[in-house]
Design an enzyme around this catalytic site. Structure first.
Site: not given
Ligand code: 3HC
Length: 560
Positions: A118, A139, A151, A189
């Site tokens: 990360s 990443h 990334e 990040n």
């Molecule tokens: N695994 C697989 N698929 C998932 C999932 C998971 N954990 N969570 C949600 N999904 C899928 C769902 O199945 C759905 O798929 P579909 O459209 O094909 O039906 C799609 O994602 C949308 O999910 P939901 O309808 O349940 O919910 P949302 O529309 O609210 O989306 C989210 C959920 C995609 C998590 C959205 O809220 C989002 O983009 N959040 C921000 C997440 C973010 O910022 N991530 C980056 C974090 S930083 C990081 O990871 C870096 C690390 O180094 C720290």
């Protein structure tokens, strides 16, 4: 051509990465530290694919084919056939170094060694291997099957042909690669976790409640989830580790791991994966929040009519919106008809300065138009006669919600008997997740008055967000430093506007990039609020980027 990949570490990210590769048709060798952990990783994959099957997005034969492309095990020796190995083990340099040193003796000479770190230094990880030129950052973002960003991070030792090979691989996976150099936190990040750390600190300092901080950014700005919900999704241990790396690299206290975060991690409350983080969930791995001691009580239903003071398009639109929501509205356009709000539950006062026809009702300048420009807007002087008339009609306990710039200072009438129940509010633009009415809370205002305005918000169909009355309230106080960080990153020459926009949109699901938000808010407004915040707190990270000043002086937006 990369056809067989190894994935080491099958936690949330590792299992997601396995899914991405297998779905794209690659053969995957998936390894974790024990047979149980490997089995758990297989469970994550099957659960995720099972969800897609139950939604009708994948048929059972396709699911079996994807699972069939993956071999699960606990022996790194299986990596001998891989074209690329990516590790997704915990964020500790010594663990990653030890894995890569071991891989040196196992993999083929032309195998690419990738790390999903990360924020740790790719250069340091590379140094631990026999052939540092083949070590590259790759990443992914959580959830890896959903977020398009990858990334691709090069160190100064990386072989450029391999960097290109990994970039192409990311494209083959259907992802959006951004190639960057090796800096703490890379692009996404560095920006995201700084914002998350500040949001956690805002919660810790009581700026607003947990749910209001989240609502501010989801319903107020339109981000896919609020910062505390996101921390729980990513894992508090991961956020804590990244904060440590960012702090060590920059010495900036605003990115140091906040005390509450350290406490939660020490207590084993790691977010969704442990069933408890900033929120409590109905089980380990679940995203369904259940009530706990920190849950805010819902607003009481509004009892009675709403007075609406002001005139013009905005006031008419608010009147219609309230009526459509089933709220009975009593309009007031001048001090003369203030008596009609006598029995209302709460009065919403809009841009009251115009009610008297000039800035001050003639009181401050004798109606001299030339000096009206000095009084910007709001309720400072001009509203006094109207507010006093409204106050006389509703009595000392009647509540006035003053729609304006959002600080007690701008809402102040200068008359303490009026101010005690004048609550500053800001109505934000409607987003997919709702429309936020920010409510300023201060020692001058009673809790009952704040609660009444919360009830008004809910009755109108708005999402109330109550925050301490500080510069920027909650929404701008969290958003604008985030935008400032993006401007600083651009100014440092590390990434382009396009890279930064792609990183936040494709990595974190932002519907708009940070520069799009900055241009929309206006560099001068962002600069102004940041300066006020800096004045209030003295915190160095709030000093506006010189690039903001440059854009204001040149009257230029960031995106052209
Ligand atoms: N695994 C697989 N698929 C998932 C999932 C998971 N954990 N969570 C949600 N999904 C899928 C769902 O199945 C759905 O798929 P579909 O459209 O094909 O039906 C799609 O994602 C949308 O999910 P939901 O309808 O349940 O919910 P949302 O529309 O609210 O989306 C989210 C959920 C995609 C998590 C959205 O809220 C989002 O983009 N959040 C921000 C997440 C973010 O910022 N991530 C980056 C974090 S930083 C990081 O990871 C870096 C690390 O180094 C720290």
């Amino acid at each position: 051509m990369i056809n067989t990949v190894g994935v080491i570490g099958l936690g949330t990210m590792g299992a997601g990465i396995v899914e991405v590769f297998a779905k794209a048709g690659l053969s995957v060798i998936a390894v974790d530290g024990s047979a149980e952990l490997a089995e758990r990783g297989k469970g994550f994959l099957e659960k995720s694919l099972g969800r897609a099957v139950s939604k009708g997005k994948l048929d059972e034969a396709a699911r079996d084919e994807i699972v069939g492309r993956v071999s699960f095990g606990d022996d790194l020796a299986a990596m001998k056939d891989a074209d690329l190995v990516i590790e997704a083990v915990p964020e500790r340099l010594e663990i990653k170094e030890s894995i890569f040193t071991t891989l040196d003796g196992i993999v083929r000479e032309d195998c690419v060694l990738a790390t999903n770190t990360s924020s740790l230094s790719i250069t340091e990880i590379a140094r631990a291997t026999k052939v540092p030129s083949r070590v590259i950052g790759m990443h992914f973002f959580n959830p890896a099957p959903v977020q398009p960003l990858v990334e691709v991070i090069r160190s100064v030792m990386s072989d450029e042909t391999l960097v290109e090979q990994v970039r192409e691989l990311a494209e083959r996976l259907g992802k959006k690669p951004v190639v960057v150099g090796d800096r703490a936190g890379f692009v996404a990040n560095a920006l995201l976790v700084s914002y998350l750390a500040r949001s956690i600190r805002a919660y810790e300092s009581g700026l607003a409640s947990r749910s209001d901080i989240d609502a501010a950014m989801a319903a107020g700005v339109g981000l896919p989830m609020g910062p505390l919900t996101l921390c729980d999704l990513v894992g508090l241990d991961v956020i804590h580790e990244v904060c440590g790396v960012l702090y060590n690299a920059t010495g900036d206290p605003s990115v140091a791991s906040p005390s509450i975060l350290r406490q939660l991690v020490t207590a084993g409350r790691l977010g969704r994966k442990s069933g408890h983080g900033f929120y409590t969930y109905d089980g380990v791995g679940s995203g369904t929040v259940v009530d706990d001691a920190a849950t805010t009580a819902p607003a009481k239903p509004l009892e009675g009519k709403v007075g609406l003071v002001g005139e013009g398009d905005l006031v008419d639109a608010l009147g219609s919106e309230l009526s459509d929501a089933g709220v009975e509205v009593v309009r007031v356009v001048s001090a003369d008809d203030a008596a009609s709000v006598k029995d209302v539950a709460v009065t919403l006062a809009v841009d009251a300065v115009e009610l008297d026809g000039d800035c001050c009702g003639g009181g401050c300048c004798g109606g001299d138009d030339a000096s009206h420009g000095d009084v910007e807007s709001g309720l400072e002087i001009g509203a006094k006669p109207v507010l006093r008339a409204v106050r006389d009609a509703i009595g000392d306990a009647g509540v006035i919600a003053a729609l304006g710039e959002g600080s007690v200072e701008t809402a102040s009438t200068g008359d303490p008997t009026i101010d005690a129940t004048v609550v500053p509010v800001v109505l934000h633009e409607k987003q997919r997740a709702g429309q936020v009415l920010e409510i300023g809370r201060s020692v001058a205002i009673s809790d009952e008055a704040v609660e009444t305005v919360r009830s008004l918000a809910v009755a109108a169909g708005w999402t109330p967000v109550v925050g301490k009355d500080r510069a920027g309230l909650v929404v701008d106080a969290l958003l604008y430093p985030h935008l400032n960080d993006a401007a600083k990153m651009l100014d440092s020459g590390y990434a382009t506007v396009e890279d930064i926009e792609t990183a936040m949109k494709a990595g974190c699901g932002y519907p708009q990039g940070l520069f799009e938000l900055l241009d929309e808010a206006g560099p001068d407004d962002v600069h102004g609020v940041l300066s006020e915040m800096h004045f209030e707190t003295g915190e160095q990270h709030l000093v506006p980027s010189p690039l903001l000043t440059e854009h204001i002086l040149a009257d230029r937006t960031f995106r052209g």
